[in-house]
Design a protein around this motif. Structure first.
Motif, PDB file in Angstrom:
ATOM      1  N   GLU A 479       0.854  -1.178   0.000  1.00  0.00           N
ATOM      2  CA  GLU A 479       0.000   0.000   0.000  1.00  0.00           C
ATOM      3  C   GLU A 479       0.892   1.231   0.000  1.00  0.00           C
ATOM      4  O   GLU A 479       1.701   1.426   0.904  1.00  0.00           O
ATOM      5  N   LYS A 481       1.049   5.447  -0.324  1.00  0.00           N
ATOM      6  CA  LYS A 481       0.301   6.697  -0.164  1.00  0.00           C
ATOM      7  C   LYS A 481       1.190   7.841  -0.611  1.00  0.00           C
ATOM      8  O   LYS A 481       2.332   7.967  -0.146  1.00  0.00           O
ATOM      9  N   PHE A 502      -4.042   6.757  -2.566  1.00  0.00           N
ATOM     10  CA  PHE A 502      -3.557   5.429  -2.229  1.00  0.00           C
ATOM     11  C   PHE A 502      -3.428   4.566  -3.481  1.00  0.00           C
ATOM     12  O   PHE A 502      -4.283   4.600  -4.363  1.00  0.00           O
ATOM     13  N   PHE A 522     -10.956   8.197  -5.417  1.00  0.00           N
ATOM     14  CA  PHE A 522     -10.688   7.521  -4.148  1.00  0.00           C
ATOM     15  C   PHE A 522     -10.893   6.021  -4.370  1.00  0.00           C
ATOM     16  O   PHE A 522     -11.905   5.433  -3.979  1.00  0.00           O
ATOM     17  N   PHE A 524      -9.724   3.341  -3.159  1.00  0.00           N
ATOM     18  CA  PHE A 524      -9.839   2.402  -2.051  1.00  0.00           C
ATOM     19  C   PHE A 524     -11.289   2.136  -1.667  1.00  0.00           C
ATOM     20  O   PHE A 524     -11.612   1.082  -1.114  1.00  0.00           O
ATOM     21  N   THR A 525     -12.210   3.068  -1.956  1.00  0.00           N
ATOM     22  CA  THR A 525     -13.611   2.844  -1.591  1.00  0.00           C
ATOM     23  C   THR A 525     -14.214   1.673  -2.352  1.00  0.00           C
ATOM     24  O   THR A 525     -15.242   1.135  -1.950  1.00  0.00           O
ATOM     25  N   MET A 530     -12.954   0.929   4.710  1.00  0.00           N
ATOM     26  CA  MET A 530     -12.265   2.126   5.177  1.00  0.00           C
ATOM     27  C   MET A 530     -12.054   2.129   6.686  1.00  0.00           C
ATOM     28  O   MET A 530     -12.818   1.544   7.448  1.00  0.00           O
ATOM     29  N   HIS A 533      -7.190   5.793   8.623  1.00  0.00           N
ATOM     30  CA  HIS A 533      -5.918   6.088   7.943  1.00  0.00           C
ATOM     31  C   HIS A 533      -6.133   6.440   6.470  1.00  0.00           C
ATOM     32  O   HIS A 533      -5.280   7.064   5.840  1.00  0.00           O
ATOM     33  N   PHE A 534      -7.299   6.086   5.897  1.00  0.00           N
ATOM     34  CA  PHE A 534      -7.564   6.423   4.499  1.00  0.00           C
ATOM     35  C   PHE A 534      -7.906   7.892   4.303  1.00  0.00           C
ATOM     36  O   PHE A 534      -7.850   8.394   3.180  1.00  0.00           O
ATOM     37  N   ASN A 614     -18.523   1.213   3.210  1.00  0.00           N
ATOM     38  CA  ASN A 614     -17.838   2.506   3.124  1.00  0.00           C
ATOM     39  C   ASN A 614     -18.807   3.675   3.110  1.00  0.00           C
ATOM     40  O   ASN A 614     -18.519   4.737   3.664  1.00  0.00           O
TER      41      ASN A 614
END
Length: 636
Positions: A479, A481, A502, A522, A524-525, A530, A533-534, A614
């Motif tokens: 991962e 960032k 991310f 976004f 990661f959604t 979630m 940290h996101f 999420n």
């Protein structure tokens, strides 16, 4: 202001996505007719002929005035204060090819003619995507100016050069090389470049079909339609035309020439002797008096000694050699660091060529072929050449013990800025990561996309945010960032300009690949549940002041409710949800263009368990933030 870095080698590409691409109309609205589209284009052409820039802007959806569109209109108007560069540009509207992709959408391919009393005419084209807006008026929603801008700049260069003799444009060494290259063409299909070194000229020769733009930019796993070699000043063959690429002479080691064939690397000297067999996967030059390089063949490593002898298989750790690489972590180039000048064997392409060592390409620190300004040519346009190429190490790995499971992966992080002389915007920013895989004893380069704008150009970091972190999730999954530049329009008419993005990277089969591929900003959604940290990190928002795209910063720091609202509704937009609030429809039409079609009254059945989790998580987070109007918050 929306910009997207398009890092290519030699062709200027401009694809203007103007406003919301494919706006959907009420059923009562009439479909476009071919005669109406033709008349619309004729009216547009009249304004081009008059040079009415402000009137031309009004033909585009949203009356946009961004820099890419501004450059296109400047080319179309084609006015210059220098009579030596003047030529005619005509939009041949009556010869346009108009097609209808659906009942509401028209595509018009408009032929363009460049002409001059002293030059042969040249044909090009522009492709317009046209649709009626909600006021029943035709608007241009997209322009593909790829071939047009390339042809325009080439013709402009020719119009300039017609005023000068060859002796005024090209150096004596270049003119002699042109003649010598013509003699060599009796033995080869092409002579593509020539290199001037210490008053001697060497020729990059090709057998087979050569196209610079296609061959250099094609995927590494694609077989070439040519083979390259090198001929000396006496026309004798130094390197047989049997290789995929011949690098800059002396670029890796003094007086040696790196070659590549079938993904293997090796070296010749200038007498034509193979000094290092062409059988190594990677060669890493080092700052070391005894061992001048570490070489990898499969999983095995070997030392290259200062006398160019090769050791037996050695216990070499990539974590140890990384800090000893010959190229400093931060460096600036404005010409080939090997010395000498390599030119195109062309009177139209004017840059000085640098074919860097293969390890710098492997680590993604520079492109496979780079162009700089050529001091041997005058009175020409260097449209794709760089004045400076700057690499800065933003984060270097700390020492780690390979045996430590906690340190199986290390990373170095670089920012890269490429300043161009002309023809495009002034610079492009990109970021690169080098991964040190201690477990597999390999080095990987990976370009981190940190400019997530949706149009051509380059966005600049403000310097307020500078985040980079890497978190191993498994023995092959990472991962990452990183602070990124954007121009995301939010509900309250502000723009999210910088944010942490991310990336989920997977190391497999000797490659690093992105695992979260989606149109969502976004990402990661879509793939991960979630937690805090996101959303932790640095966010910068701006408010647009005027039509000239000047901005004032409105916030910098923690995530705002407006960003969270966008994040939540982006999940719905991913499934083409038709928002009851038209403002949201406009936002995602603008952001996603043709990839968003607001047609679904409900998407509940499409939402995944991760999506639902999420959405609920964001709702709970929003409750702890300042109150907002319910009709603004609701996705439905």
């Amino acid at each position: 202001m929306k910009t997207k870095p398009i890092l290519i080698i030699a062709v200027s590409v401009i694809i203007l996505a103007i406003g919301g691409y494919f706006l959907f109309k009420k059923k009562s609205m009439s479909s476009p007719r071919q005669s109406d589209i033709t008349q619309f284009l004729k009216n547009f052409n009249r304004q081009v002929a008059k040079g009415n820039r402000d009137s031309l802007f009004s033909y585009f959806a949203g009356n946009q005035k961004g820099e890419p569109l501004n450059r296109l209109l400047t080319a179309l108007i084609n006015k210059t204060k220098n009579p030596e560069v003047s030529f005619k540009l005509e939009l041949n509207v009556d010869q346009s090819t108009i097609t209808f992709t659906d009942q509401m959408l028209a595509t018009a391919v408009v032929p363009v003619t460049f002409s001059d009393d002293h030059l042969s005419s040249k044909l090009s084209s522009l492709t317009f995507t046209i649709q009626k807006n909600e006021y029943n008026r035709y608007k241009i929603y997209q322009v593909d100016g790829t071939s047009f801008m390339t042809d325009y700049m080439a013709y402009k260069s020719s119009a300039w050069q017609k005023n000068y003799s060859d002796k005024e444009i090209y150096s004596p060494a270049t003119l002699k090389a042109f003649a010598d290259a013509s003699n060599l063409k009796t033995r080869y299909d092409s002579v593509v470049w020539f290199s001037h070194i210490k008053d001697q000229t060497y020729f990059y020769v090709v057998k087979g079909k050569w196209n610079f733009f296609e061959q250099i930019e094609q995927p590494k796993d694609t077989s070439t339609t040519y083979k390259m070699g090198l001929a000396g000043p006496d026309y004798k063959e130094i390197i047989p035309a049997d290789y995929d690429l011949v690098h800059t002479i002396g670029g890796t080691f003094p007086n040696l020439i790196e070659v590549e064939k079938d993904h293997k690397r090796g070296f010749y000297d200038l007498t034509g002797k193979i000094v290092i067999p062409v059988e190594y996967d990677q060669v890493f030059p080092l700052n070391d008096s005894e061992n001048i390089a570490a070489m990898r063949k499969g999983d095995d490593y070997f030392w290259l000694k200062s006398d160019y002898t090769i050791s037996e298989k050695a216990d070499i750790r990539v974590s140890d050699i990384f800090s000893k690489l010959k190229q400093p972590p931060s460096f600036t180039l404005n010409q080939s660091p090997a010395g000498g000048i390599t030119e195109f064997n062309s009177k139209e392409q004017h840059g000085a060529i640098y074919i860097p060592p293969s390890y710098l390409v492997d680590l993604k620190l520079i492109e496979e072929v780079k162009e700089f300004k050529n001091p041997l040519r005058n009175h020409v346009y260097f449209e794709e050449s760089s004045s400076q190429y700057i690499v800065k190490a933003k984060a270097l790995p700390v020492n780690a013990t390979a045996a430590s499971s906690d340190n199986w992966i290390q990373s170095a992080y670089y920012s890269i800025r490429d300043y161009f002389i002309g023809g495009r915007i002034s610079f492009y920013d990109s970021n690169n990561m080098v991964l040190i895989d201690n477990k597999n004893n390999k080095l990987y380069g990976y370009n981190i996309r940190t400019n997530i704008n949706t149009e051509e150009g380059g966005g600049e970091f403000s310097g307020r945010c500078n985040e980079f972190s890497i978190n191993p999730i498994s023995d092959s999954l990472l991962e990452v960032k990183a602070t990124s530049v954007a121009n995301i329009e939010l509900y309250n008419n502000t723009y999210l300009n910088e944010l942490p993005v991310f990336h989920l990277l997977k190391i497999q089969n000797g490659k690093v690949e992105e695992s979260m591929n989606t149109k969502r900003i976004f990402a990661f959604t879509k793939f991960l549940k979630m937690d805090n940290h996101f959303i932790e990190g640095c966010y910068v928002c701006y408010k647009r002041n005027d039509a000239n795209w000047t901005y004032t910063m409105t916030s910098s720091g923690a995530i705002s409710p407006e960003v969270l609202r966008y994040m939540k509704n982006e999940i719905y937009a991913d499934y083409n949800y038709k928002f009851k609030d038209k403002r949201w429809t406009d936002i995602f039409t603008q952001q996603f263009y043709s990839r968003y079609k607001p047609v679904n009254a409900s998407v509940q059945d499409s939402l995944t368990e991760i999506d639902k989790y999420n959405i609920q998580w964001i709702d709970q987070k929003l409750k702890s933030l300042p109150a907002i109007k319910p009709n603004v918050l609701a996705a439905k």
